[in-house]
Design an enzyme around this catalytic site. Sequence first.
Site, PDB file in Angstrom:
ATOM      1  N   TYR A 133       0.831  -1.214   0.000  1.00  0.00           N
ATOM      2  CA  TYR A 133       0.000   0.000   0.000  1.00  0.00           C
ATOM      3  C   TYR A 133       0.867   1.265   0.000  1.00  0.00           C
ATOM      4  O   TYR A 133       0.453   2.299  -0.520  1.00  0.00           O
ATOM      5  CB  TYR A 133      -0.977   0.005   1.187  1.00  0.00           C
ATOM      6  CG  TYR A 133      -2.204  -0.846   0.904  1.00  0.00           C
ATOM      7  CD1 TYR A 133      -3.306  -0.314   0.234  1.00  0.00           C
ATOM      8  CD2 TYR A 133      -2.248  -2.182   1.272  1.00  0.00           C
ATOM      9  CE1 TYR A 133      -4.417  -1.086  -0.046  1.00  0.00           C
ATOM     10  CE2 TYR A 133      -3.353  -2.965   0.992  1.00  0.00           C
ATOM     11  CZ  TYR A 133      -4.430  -2.417   0.330  1.00  0.00           C
ATOM     12  OH  TYR A 133      -5.528  -3.202   0.040  1.00  0.00           O
ATOM     13  N   GLU A 191      -8.669  -7.373   4.710  1.00  0.00           N
ATOM     14  CA  GLU A 191      -7.778  -8.378   4.100  1.00  0.00           C
ATOM     15  C   GLU A 191      -7.062  -9.217   5.165  1.00  0.00           C
ATOM     16  O   GLU A 191      -6.912 -10.425   5.004  1.00  0.00           O
ATOM     17  CB  GLU A 191      -6.778  -7.674   3.168  1.00  0.00           C
ATOM     18  CG  GLU A 191      -7.479  -7.191   1.900  1.00  0.00           C
ATOM     19  CD  GLU A 191      -6.712  -6.137   1.100  1.00  0.00           C
ATOM     20  OE1 GLU A 191      -5.494  -6.001   1.300  1.00  0.00           O
ATOM     21  OE2 GLU A 191      -7.351  -5.467   0.255  1.00  0.00           O
TER      22      GLU A 191
END
Length: 392
Positions: free
Chosen positions: A98, A140
């Site tokens: 990310y 997630e």
Amino acid sequence: MLSAKSAEVVEATLPVVGAAIGDITAHFYDRLFAAHPELLRDLFNRGNQANGAQRQALAGSIAAFASALIAHPDQRPDAMLARIAHKHVSVGITNDQYRIVHEHLFAAIVEVLGEAVTPEVAAAWDEVYWLLANALVAIEDRLRAEAAAGGDPADLWRPYTVVARYQETDGVTTFLVRPADGGPAPASRPGQYVSVRTRLADGARQIRQYSLSGSADGALRFTVKREPGGEVSAHLHDHLHTGDTVELAPPLGDIALADGDGPVLLASAGIGNTPMTAMLDHLAASGSLRTVVSVHGDRDQLTHAFRADLAQLTAKLPNATAHVFYERPLGDWPAERTGLVDLSTVDVPAGTTAYLCGPLPFLRAVREQLLTAGVPAADIHYEVFGPDLWLA
Ligand SMILES: Cc1cc2nc3c(=O)[nH]c(=O)nc-3n(C[C@H](O)[C@H](O)[C@H](O)COP(=O)(O)OP(=O)(O)OC[C@H]3O[C@@H](n4cnc5c(N)ncnc54)[C@H](O)[C@@H]3O)c2cc1C
Ligand code: HEM
């Protein structure tokens, strides 16, 4: 959740960012893959990159998320995030990535919008990104832990042995696979998919998703249509044979047949009947008494994969009917079932939960017909065999 100050700036700049988001994502992916060519080779679906589908999906989801935050600042739109999170876990992205995406996305925003990106604007969009990223990371992490089922959540890929392969139609092949270590197949819910990872001739390790078309006896079953010009589907057809090993991620996907007693409508077109076949198989295996309406559209009898399964599974269910539409039927075929799927000729019971899978024009048309038949939008679920461009 979004601070009042950022909400104001995001709302004011959303039209500008929204208008430029196509350019921003193009710059973003170019930068990302220049810095990390391994991501394009081994993680992202390079077919979707080539045809632009994934680029639109990312752009669409960020704009949709920003709009949702402005409309409901205190709510996290988890339903919208679930699909993305399942896909991310299935392909094996990691939390540290990310930061990489953030670096290149924000560099791309500055590249495209230039001086319009004041420190205030950058800070507001930074907040949107991290709200989105942290929400995805949380979902997630949970999904990875569940899917690992006691194993290592950091590496969900497992080798499977092909125990059988069947030709369904000319271009459609089913693979039956079992874990290569002899252990049990992971649990799955009807409607979920597996990611398949294959090494291609040029050394790239490409990942694609395939819906389970059933599961039985410690084995998972998935079915692949050979896509014209498609890399992985052709590779599986040509090189994956009984006795071979293939890498799979565990079953994931947020669209799955919910338990219950109410009526179910399963509508598919073409190869979109793989998850529907798994659902029907599950209903028949569990002796379900639910009212089940299957609707399927195909070109003709010969291109219709699982044609015999549809008839056999429907016959096993006491309250099931099947309605098949062929665009160009072969031989003697009723006129009212010729052409595209048309639900005006099908009885849709009150209280129906509908599951749809097929190309976008099919999904749009059937959803419209279901709404007209009185099915609430909340009871219509759909799967698409590519990035979800409805988000965009
Ligand atoms: C949740 C989910 C479930 C799925 N379930 C199934 C299933 O059950 N069965 C099934 O068969 N499929 C399923 N799919 C689709 C599958 O994952 C693959 O997308 C499909 O097999 C095509 O992959 P491919 O590698 O063969 O094609 P790709 O190489 O990815 O190509 C895809 C398309 O892009 C085109 N393309 C490639 N390169 C370019 C280029 N340079 N410019 C323009 N166009 C280009 C190709 O011609 C082709 O039409 C599913 C997908 C998802 C997301
Ligand atoms: C906030 C950040 C992110 C957003 C908003 C986002 C959004 C999306 C969306 C909308 C999809 C398509 C889902 C679908 O409909 O199937 C997707 C898929 C994907 N994402 Fe992300 N994503 C983010 C971060 C990341 C990161 C950090 C990575 C890792 C480098 C990544 C890699 C992927 C991959 C590999 C896919 C599947 C793509 C394909 O196979 O075509 N994403 N993402």
